[in-house]
Design an enzyme around this catalytic site. Structure first.
Site, PDB file in Angstrom:
ATOM      1  N   PHE A  96       0.822  -1.216   0.000  1.00 47.99           N
ATOM      2  CA  PHE A  96       0.000   0.000   0.000  1.00 47.99           C
ATOM      3  C   PHE A  96       0.860   1.272   0.000  1.00 47.99           C
ATOM      4  CE2 PHE A  96      -2.411   2.611   3.445  1.00 47.99           C
ATOM      5  CZ  PHE A  96      -2.862   3.535   2.513  1.00 47.99           C
ATOM      6  N   ILE A  97       1.648   1.457   1.043  1.00 50.68           N
ATOM      7  CA  ILE A  97       2.419   2.694   1.154  1.00 50.68           C
ATOM      8  C   ILE A  97       3.550   2.702   0.117  1.00 50.68           C
ATOM      9  CG2 ILE A  97       3.937   4.028   2.688  1.00 50.68           C
ATOM     10  CD1 ILE A  97       2.151   2.933   5.042  1.00 50.68           C
TER      11      ILE A  97
ATOM     12  N   GLY B  61       1.846  -7.691  -1.020  1.00 51.48           N
ATOM     13  CA  GLY B  61       1.841  -6.749  -2.136  1.00 51.48           C
ATOM     14  C   GLY B  61       1.772  -7.468  -3.475  1.00 51.48           C
TER      15      GLY B  61
ATOM     16  N   ILE C 111      13.236 -10.054   2.710  1.00 50.44           N
ATOM     17  CA  ILE C 111      14.220  -9.183   3.392  1.00 50.44           C
ATOM     18  C   ILE C 111      15.138  -9.970   4.318  1.00 50.44           C
ATOM     19  CG2 ILE C 111      13.033  -6.948   3.313  1.00 50.44           C
ATOM     20  CD1 ILE C 111      11.975  -7.613   6.182  1.00 50.44           C
TER      21      ILE C 111
ATOM     22  N   LEU D 200      10.079  -0.598   4.332  1.00 47.44           N
ATOM     23  CA  LEU D 200       8.645  -0.685   4.616  1.00 47.44           C
ATOM     24  C   LEU D 200       8.169  -2.123   4.804  1.00 47.44           C
ATOM     25  CD1 LEU D 200       7.231   1.753   1.856  1.00 47.44           C
ATOM     26  CD2 LEU D 200       7.622   2.299   4.263  1.00 47.44           C
TER      27      LEU D 200
ATOM     28  N   TYR E  52       3.069  -6.889  17.488  1.00 42.45           N
ATOM     29  CA  TYR E  52       3.416  -5.965  16.392  1.00 42.45           C
ATOM     30  C   TYR E  52       4.078  -4.704  16.954  1.00 42.45           C
ATOM     31  CZ  TYR E  52       2.716  -2.394  12.776  1.00 42.45           C
ATOM     32  OH  TYR E  52       2.914  -1.362  11.873  1.00 42.45           O
TER      33      TYR E  52
ATOM     34  N   ARG F 257      -8.405   6.823  16.775  1.00 39.26           N
ATOM     35  CA  ARG F 257      -7.193   6.679  15.981  1.00 39.26           C
ATOM     36  C   ARG F 257      -6.858   8.024  15.339  1.00 39.26           C
ATOM     37  NH1 ARG F 257      -7.235   2.844  18.497  1.00 39.26           N
ATOM     38  NH2 ARG F 257      -7.270   0.638  17.940  1.00 39.26           N
TER      39      ARG F 257
ATOM     40  N   ARG G  73     -11.064  -6.474  20.317  1.00 36.20           N
ATOM     41  CA  ARG G  73     -10.026  -7.485  20.082  1.00 36.20           C
ATOM     42  C   ARG G  73      -8.765  -7.165  20.872  1.00 36.20           C
ATOM     43  NH1 ARG G  73     -10.226  -7.528  13.556  1.00 36.20           N
ATOM     44  NH2 ARG G  73      -9.820  -5.329  13.942  1.00 36.20           N
TER      45      ARG G  73
HETATM   46  N1  LIG Z   1      -0.706   1.187   6.784  1.00 31.35           N
HETATM   47  C1  LIG Z   1      -0.636   1.754   7.962  1.00 31.35           C
HETATM   48  O1  LIG Z   1      -1.625   2.342   8.456  1.00 31.35           O
HETATM   49  C2  LIG Z   1       0.639   1.693   8.762  1.00 31.35           C
HETATM   50  C3  LIG Z   1       0.681   2.306  10.018  1.00 31.35           C
HETATM   51  C4  LIG Z   1       1.857   2.247  10.758  1.00 31.35           C
HETATM   52  C5  LIG Z   1       2.980   1.615  10.230  1.00 31.35           C
HETATM   53  N2  LIG Z   1       2.900   1.018   9.013  1.00 31.35           N
HETATM   54  C6  LIG Z   1       4.091   0.336   8.488  1.00 31.35           C
HETATM   55  O2  LIG Z   1       4.339   0.777   7.174  1.00 31.35           O
HETATM   56  C7  LIG Z   1       4.928  -0.277   6.405  1.00 31.35           C
HETATM   57  C8  LIG Z   1       4.164  -0.488   5.125  1.00 31.35           C
HETATM   58  O3  LIG Z   1       2.825  -0.806   5.442  1.00 31.35           O
HETATM   59  P1  LIG Z   1       1.705  -1.042   4.344  1.00 31.35           P
HETATM   60  O4  LIG Z   1       0.438  -0.548   4.937  1.00 31.35           O
HETATM   61  O5  LIG Z   1       2.158  -0.538   3.023  1.00 31.35           O
HETATM   62  O6  LIG Z   1       1.633  -2.637   4.355  1.00 31.35           O
HETATM   63  P2  LIG Z   1       1.517  -3.667   3.138  1.00 31.35           P
HETATM   64  O7  LIG Z   1       1.244  -4.997   3.741  1.00 31.35           O
HETATM   65  O8  LIG Z   1       0.591  -3.152   2.093  1.00 31.35           O
HETATM   66  O9  LIG Z   1       2.983  -3.642   2.548  1.00 31.35           O
HETATM   67  C9  LIG Z   1       4.051  -4.386   3.098  1.00 31.35           C
HETATM   68  C10 LIG Z   1       4.805  -5.017   1.952  1.00 31.35           C
HETATM   69  O10 LIG Z   1       5.875  -5.790   2.499  1.00 31.35           O
HETATM   70  C11 LIG Z   1       5.960  -7.017   1.795  1.00 31.35           C
HETATM   71  N3  LIG Z   1       6.611  -7.984   2.674  1.00 31.35           N
HETATM   72  C12 LIG Z   1       6.093  -8.547   3.817  1.00 31.35           C
HETATM   73  N4  LIG Z   1       6.976  -9.399   4.354  1.00 31.35           N
HETATM   74  C13 LIG Z   1       8.083  -9.371   3.557  1.00 31.35           C
HETATM   75  C14 LIG Z   1       9.339 -10.032   3.595  1.00 31.35           C
HETATM   76  N5  LIG Z   1       9.634 -10.913   4.565  1.00 31.35           N
HETATM   77  N6  LIG Z   1      10.241  -9.773   2.614  1.00 31.35           N
HETATM   78  C15 LIG Z   1       9.945  -8.894   1.613  1.00 31.35           C
HETATM   79  N7  LIG Z   1       8.759  -8.242   1.523  1.00 31.35           N
HETATM   80  C16 LIG Z   1       7.845  -8.473   2.494  1.00 31.35           C
HETATM   81  C17 LIG Z   1       4.512  -7.369   1.445  1.00 31.35           C
HETATM   82  O11 LIG Z   1       4.403  -8.246   0.339  1.00 31.35           O
HETATM   83  C18 LIG Z   1       3.932  -5.979   1.139  1.00 31.35           C
HETATM   84  O12 LIG Z   1       4.045  -5.652  -0.228  1.00 31.35           O
HETATM   85  C19 LIG Z   1       4.954  -1.486   7.336  1.00 31.35           C
HETATM   86  O13 LIG Z   1       6.216  -1.562   7.924  1.00 31.35           O
HETATM   87  C20 LIG Z   1       3.909  -1.160   8.378  1.00 31.35           C
HETATM   88  O14 LIG Z   1       4.163  -1.825   9.601  1.00 31.35           O
HETATM   89  C21 LIG Z   1       1.768   1.045   8.263  1.00 31.35           C
END
Ligand SMILES: NC(=O)c1ccc[n+]([C@@H]2O[C@H](COP(=O)([O-])OP(=O)(O)OC[C@H]3O[C@@H](n4cnc5c(N)ncnc54)[C@H](O)[C@@H]3O)[C@@H](O)[C@H]2O)c1
Length: 313
Positions: free
Chosen positions: A12-13, A37, A55, A74, A142, A207, A267
Site C-alpha cells: 500500500f504505502i 503486495g 528481506i 517498509l 506488532y 485513531r 479485540r
Molecule cells: N498502513 C498503515 O496504516 C501503517 C501504520 C503504521 C505503520 N505502518 C508500516 O508501514 C509499512 C508499510 O505498510 P503497508 O500498509 O504498506 O503494508 P503492506 O502490507 O501493504 O505492505 C508491506 C509489503 O511488504 C511485503 N513484505 C512482507 N513481508 C516481507 C518479507 N519478509 N520480505 C519482503 N517483503 C515483504 C509485502 O508483500 C507488502 O508488499 C509497514 O512496515 C507497516 O508496519 C503502516
C-alpha cells in the site's frame, strides 16, 4: 538523483511512495516477497526494478543495496490483530527482517535508512496526544516488534555512523489499500458488498488517520533532510477520530448514510485511544498534513469504487 531501495515497495504505502519518488526523477528499486503486495499495484511496473525476494535473505539484500544511496524499509508483517495470533512470524519478519536490512545496509556502506515505525501500537495505552517523549509500552507483538526495530536502528546509527530515521506512522488511509486489514478497508468493502459494517468494541476507540500522500511527502522530506544519527519522529494528523465517527464518514462519502453497523467484542492488542502530535516532524522536516480525514475518505472511496472487482476479496 539518488537511487533508492524500497523494501515492501509493492504494498500500500510502497506503491504510493514509489510513484511519487519516480516523478521526482529518482531511480527506484523495489524488493518485495509479494506475500501481501503485488507488482500490479505499481502504476507503471516497467519503470522500476522489482526484485521478488525476502528481506531476511541478507546476502541478497546486500547485493541489491550496494547499488543504492538510501533504503526506505517498509516490508513488514503489518497487522496488530494477526500479530497476536502469529507472534513468531511477526517477530521473524519485523525484528529479524529489520536487523537483516540494517546489517545489509551497513555492509554495503549505505549511509541512510528510513524505518517505517508506528505511533499507536508502539506507544500502547497512553493518554493522548502522544509524542516522541512518550514512553513506549506496546500491548501487541506488532508494537513490540516495531520498538525492537527502532532499538536496532538507534544502535546501528550510533555504532556505524549511519543516518537512520524511524518515522512513526499514524493509521494511513488512501488508494491501493484493497488488500489491507484495517478499519477503512473493512468499512468500504462492507458497503460495496452490501454487508453490515462491523466495529470491534463500542466504537469509542480513537485513531489518528493520515492520508497516504501526506505520509509519503513526510517520508520524502526525511530522505531529503538526512538527519544525522538516529531520530524517531511521528508522522500524524494530530486529530483524534473515533472508530464510530470513521464509520459515519465512510457511510457519508459512499452516499449510504443509513448503512447498518454491528458491534462485536473488542479485540486483543488494539489500543483504546490514540493520536499523536507532529510538532517535531514540522520542526525537523517541515511536515504539515494537508488532507482532512473527510477528504481522505472521499478520495479513498473513489479509488475503492474504481478498483472494485480488481481485488481478490
Ligand atoms: N498502513 C498503515 O496504516 C501503517 C501504520 C503504521 C505503520 N505502518 C508500516 O508501514 C509499512 C508499510 O505498510 P503497508 O500498509 O504498506 O503494508 P503492506 O502490507 O501493504 O505492505 C508491506 C509489503 O511488504 C511485503 N513484505 C512482507 N513481508 C516481507 C518479507 N519478509 N520480505 C519482503 N517483503 C515483504 C509485502 O508483500 C507488502 O508488499 C509497514 O512496515 C507497516 O508496519 C503502516
Amino acid at each position: 538523483m539518488p537511487r533508492i531501495l524500497i523494501t515492501g515497495g509493492c504494498g500500500f504505502i510502497g506503491a504510493n511512495l514509489a510513484s511519487m519518488l519516480r516523478e521526482q526523477g529518482h531511480e527506484i528499486t523495489i524488493l518485495d516477497n509479494m506475500s501481501r503486495g503485488r507488482k500490479d499495484f505499481l502504476d507503471d511496473a516497467m519503470s522500476y526494478q522489482v526484485i521478488n525476494a525476502d528481506i531476511r535473505d541478507e546476502n541478497l539484500v546486500y547485493d541489491v543495496a550496494r547499488r543504492q544511496n538510501a533504503i526506505v524499509h517498509l516490508a513488514a508483517f503489518g497487522s496488530v490483530v494477526e500479530s497476536v495470533e502469529h507472534p513468531e512470524e511477526n517477530f521473524s519478519i519485523n525484528v529479524e527482517g529489520t536487523f537483516r536490512v540494517l546489517n545489509a545496509a551497513r555492509r554495503a556502506g549505505i549511509g541512510q535508512v528510513i524505518f517505517s515505525s508506528t505511533g499507536g501500537a508502539l506507544i500502547g495505552n497512553a493518554i493522548p496526544p502522544v509524542d516522541e517523549k512518550s514512553v513506549p509500552r506496546p500491548i501487541s507483538p506488532y508494537g513490540a516488534s516495531k520498538l525492537a526495530g527502532e532499538g536496532y536502528c538507534c544502535a546501528f546509527a550510533n555504532a556505524y555512523d549511519m543516518s537512520i530515521t524511524a518515522l512513526r506512522f499514524a493509521n494511513v488511509v488512501g488508494p491501493i489499500s484493497w488488500h489491507k486489514k484495517g478499519a477503512v478497508t473493512a468499512f468500504f468493502k462492507a458497503i460495496i458488498n452490501n454487508q453490515p459494517i462491523r466495529i470491534y468494541g463500542d466504537g469509542s476507540a480513537t485513531r489518528d488517520f493520515l492520508y497516504v500522500e501526506d505520509l509519503c511527502r513526510g517520508i520524502i522530506s526525511a530522505l531529503e533532510a538526512r538527519l544525522p544519527g538516529f531520530n524517531a519522529i511521528h508522522l500524524a494528523s494530530g486529530r483524534e477520530v473515533s472508530v464510530r465517527s470513521l464509520a459515519k464518514i465512510a457511510c457519508d462519502v459512499a452516499s449510504s448514510p443509513d448503512h447498518p453497523i454491528h458491534f462485536d467484542p473488542k479485540r486483543k492488542g488494539e489500543v483504546e485511544r490514540n493520536f499523536a502530535t507532529y510538532d517535531l516532524a514540522k520542526k525537523e522536516l517541515g511536515f504539515l498534513p494537508a488532507v482532512s480525514i473527510e477528504e481522505a475518505m472521499q478520495l479513498t472511496w473513489e479509488w475503492f469504487r474504481g478498483y472494485e472487482g480488481g481485488g481478490s476479496g
